[in-house]
Design a protein around this motif. Structure first.
Motif, PDB file in Angstrom:
ATOM      1  N   ILE A 206      42.345  41.087  30.567  1.00 11.61           N
ATOM      2  CA  ILE A 206      42.412  40.948  32.022  1.00 11.61           C
ATOM      3  C   ILE A 206      43.736  40.291  32.395  1.00 11.61           C
ATOM      4  N   THR A 207      44.477  40.946  33.280  1.00  7.84           N
ATOM      5  CA  THR A 207      45.797  40.439  33.684  1.00  7.84           C
ATOM      6  C   THR A 207      45.778  39.788  35.060  1.00  7.84           C
ATOM      7  N   LYS A 208      44.711  40.056  35.832  1.00  6.42           N
ATOM      8  CA  LYS A 208      44.672  39.508  37.190  1.00  6.42           C
ATOM      9  C   LYS A 208      43.228  39.384  37.654  1.00  6.42           C
ATOM     10  N   ILE A 209      42.929  38.290  38.318  1.00  9.07           N
ATOM     11  CA  ILE A 209      41.604  38.042  38.905  1.00  9.07           C
ATOM     12  C   ILE A 209      41.792  37.792  40.397  1.00  9.07           C
ATOM     13  N   GLU A 210      41.110  38.567  41.231  1.00 12.23           N
ATOM     14  CA  GLU A 210      41.210  38.377  42.682  1.00 12.23           C
ATOM     15  C   GLU A 210      40.203  37.333  43.149  1.00 12.23           C
ATOM     16  N   ASP A 211      40.689  36.374  43.914  1.00 13.51           N
ATOM     17  CA  ASP A 211      39.806  35.333  44.454  1.00 13.51           C
ATOM     18  C   ASP A 211      38.769  35.944  45.391  1.00 13.51           C
ATOM     19  N   GLY A 212      37.559  35.392  45.336  1.00 10.46           N
ATOM     20  CA  GLY A 212      36.505  35.842  46.238  1.00 10.46           C
ATOM     21  C   GLY A 212      35.840  37.137  45.843  1.00 10.46           C
ATOM     22  N   MET A 213      36.205  37.727  44.717  1.00 14.49           N
ATOM     23  CA  MET A 213      35.604  38.974  44.242  1.00 14.49           C
ATOM     24  C   MET A 213      34.582  38.666  43.148  1.00 14.49           C
ATOM     25  N   PRO A 214      33.703  39.618  42.816  1.00 15.45           N
ATOM     26  CA  PRO A 214      32.624  39.352  41.839  1.00 15.45           C
ATOM     27  C   PRO A 214      33.107  38.834  40.491  1.00 15.45           C
ATOM     28  N   ALA A 215      34.225  39.332  39.978  1.00 15.73           N
ATOM     29  CA  ALA A 215      34.705  38.880  38.674  1.00 15.73           C
ATOM     30  C   ALA A 215      35.033  37.398  38.694  1.00 15.73           C
ATOM     31  N   SER A 216      35.677  36.946  39.774  1.00  9.90           N
ATOM     32  CA  SER A 216      36.013  35.530  39.901  1.00  9.90           C
ATOM     33  C   SER A 216      34.754  34.687  40.031  1.00  9.90           C
ATOM     34  N   GLU A 217      33.809  35.174  40.828  1.00  8.60           N
ATOM     35  CA  GLU A 217      32.562  34.431  41.035  1.00  8.60           C
ATOM     36  C   GLU A 217      31.716  34.372  39.770  1.00  8.60           C
ATOM     37  N   ALA A 218      31.844  35.398  38.900  1.00 11.27           N
ATOM     38  CA  ALA A 218      31.056  35.435  37.666  1.00 11.27           C
ATOM     39  C   ALA A 218      31.681  34.615  36.550  1.00 11.27           C
ATOM     40  N   GLY A 219      32.924  34.182  36.727  1.00  9.81           N
ATOM     41  CA  GLY A 219      33.560  33.329  35.730  1.00  9.81           C
ATOM     42  C   GLY A 219      34.503  34.031  34.783  1.00  9.81           C
ATOM     43  N   LEU A 220      34.803  35.311  35.012  1.00 13.38           N
ATOM     44  CA  LEU A 220      35.804  35.978  34.188  1.00 13.38           C
ATOM     45  C   LEU A 220      37.163  35.329  34.425  1.00 13.38           C
ATOM     46  N   MET A 221      38.007  35.326  33.394  1.00 12.78           N
ATOM     47  CA  MET A 221      39.284  34.638  33.485  1.00 12.78           C
ATOM     48  C   MET A 221      40.428  35.543  33.014  1.00 12.78           C
TER      49      MET A 221
END
Length: 424
Positions: A206-221
């Motif tokens: 993963i190269t980028k995590i968007e704030d406020g999206m499911p991946a960020s909320e689920a704890g992916l980094m």
């Protein structure tokens, strides 16, 4: 603080690509011995102005470009006519100042009626001073002062039109050339920042995590290695990952990742976008390594070529009518897009700035009146005819072209503002 930083970066992008363009004109004009009267960023009323040497540097209100004003290209000289009463200041037997108003306040000057004056070729002025005729040589950098404004005279050998064709062409072409050089180095910087893919990669991270999206909320980094989704191996198949997520809006997915060597599973529920396609807010790519010098050069050249093709395809769509007015964007939309990209970080902003610089260079070379390409076309016609075209007719063509470009800019800017008001 982040908003201030984004605004600063957006302004900086425009300032850099316009300044480097105008600096190209300025540098080669000065190199040819042309008198550069003004180096301006923007159009319209002056916001800031300072004079250094022979040139006045100005920042103007409308951030829609810039210009370098060279001697002989416009009627900027304040005319000194026979029969006019003036005051002159003489130093080392040469006139250094010619005053046209407030003559009673000019101390240490010679006051008289102009009998004859030539400020371009002979550099001389003859005055009737209390019934006696006095002749003076005029310094090649003398100033004509009127209404609180000083204008340096321009001997004919300092005019743009007096220079050899090759020097005039270089002074015009240098603006776009500087944009091309800037674009190349920015693409090179971008490649150095993102690196190049390793050979035969076995995984994606993963190269980028968007704030406020499911991946960020689920704890992916950022940096997590994606191994499988719902038990299906992903490897380096980015299209497969996008397809699985896109087909699962509002459906929980189990994404298996490896973080710092430790396997773990994360539950993520894709959120549908406006088209009903599931999105979790991540970007992924195979691992990369640092680019070598040779790779940086070749990949920068490739990016320049690919982006040039893309720009010309856009021009083709515009000419063939495949673009609507709403598809066109002026300074407002460009600034809006730049601010959005600035939020994504310096890597994306570097690539975007390179594209804008390349676009500005190509656009200015189009044979559109008032643009550099049109001026080069007139110089080409002069070379073929072996004599210059009527400067008055050429100036009229450029004036009409500039007026049309400003009108188009007003229309697209008005459309951009309406779009912002409507929240589109």
């Amino acid at each position: 603080m982040e908003t201030i930083q984004v605004v600063f970066m957006t302004v900086l992008v425009f300032f850099v690509i316009v300044t480097i363009h105008e600096w190209g004109h300025y540098f080669f004009a000065k190199r040819a011995g042309i008198l550069v009267r003004e180096f301006a960023i923007g159009f319209g009323p002056k916001l800031f102005s300072v004079k250094r040497g022979e040139t006045r540097y100005t920042l103007r209100l409308i951030p829609a470009g810039g210009f370098v004003r060279m001697a002989g290209e416009d009627p900027e000289i304040v005319e000194v006519q026979p029969g006019q009463t003036v005051a002159v200041r003489v130093k080392d037997d040469k006139v250094t100042r010619i005053y046209l108003d407030r003559l009673d306040e000019r101390s240490g000057t010679v006051r008289g009626e102009v009998e004859n004056v030539d400020l371009e070729r002979q550099l001389a002025i003859r005055l009737n001073v209390e019934g006696d005729t006095e002749s003076y040589a005029v310094h090649p950098q003398a100033l004509v002062i009127a209404r609180g404004k000083d204008t340096q005279i321009a001997p004919i050998d300092r005019h743009f039109g007096s220079k050899p064709l090759r020097q005039r062409a270089m002074a015009i072409f240098a603006g776009p050339l500087m944009n091309f050089i800037l674009a190349f180095f920015l693409f090179a910087a971008y490649i150095q920042m993102v690196g190049v893919p390793v050979e035969n990669p076995e995984y994606m991270s993963i190269t980028k995590i968007e704030d406020g999206m499911p991946a960020s909320e689920a704890g992916l980094m950022k940096g997590d290695i994606v191994s499988s989704i719902n038990g299906e191996k992903i490897g380096t198949d980015l299209d497969k990952m996008i397809d699985m997520i896109g087909k699962s809006p509002n459906t929980s997915l189990t994404i298996d990742v490896v973080r710092d060597g430790t396997p773990m599973s994360v539950k993520v529920t894709p959120r549908p976008n406006d088209d009903g396609i599931g999105k979790v807010g991540i970007s992924a790519a195979p691992p990369t390594r640092s680019a070598t010098f040779a790779e940086t050069v070749t990949r920068s050249a490739t990016l320049m070529k690919d982006m040039t093709v893309y720009i010309f395809e856009s021009f083709k769509m515009l000419i063939t009518g495949q673009f609507k007015l709403d598809d066109l964007g002026g300074p407002v939309r460009t600034a809006e897009m730049t601010s959005q990209i600035a939020k994504q970080g310096i890597v994306q902003l570097t690539s975007w700035t390179a594209l804008l610089s390349l676009y500005l260079g190509i656009f200015n070379l189009l044979p559109v009146p008032a643009l550099d390409g049109s001026r080069l076309l007139f110089l080409g016609l002069e070379a073929v005819r072996r004599r210059p075209l009527d400067p008055n007719k050429e100036s009229m063509v450029h004036f009409i072209g500039f007026a049309m470009l400003m009108l188009l800019m007003l229309v697209v800017t008005y459309n951009d503002i309406l779009r912002l008001v409507r929240g589109e």
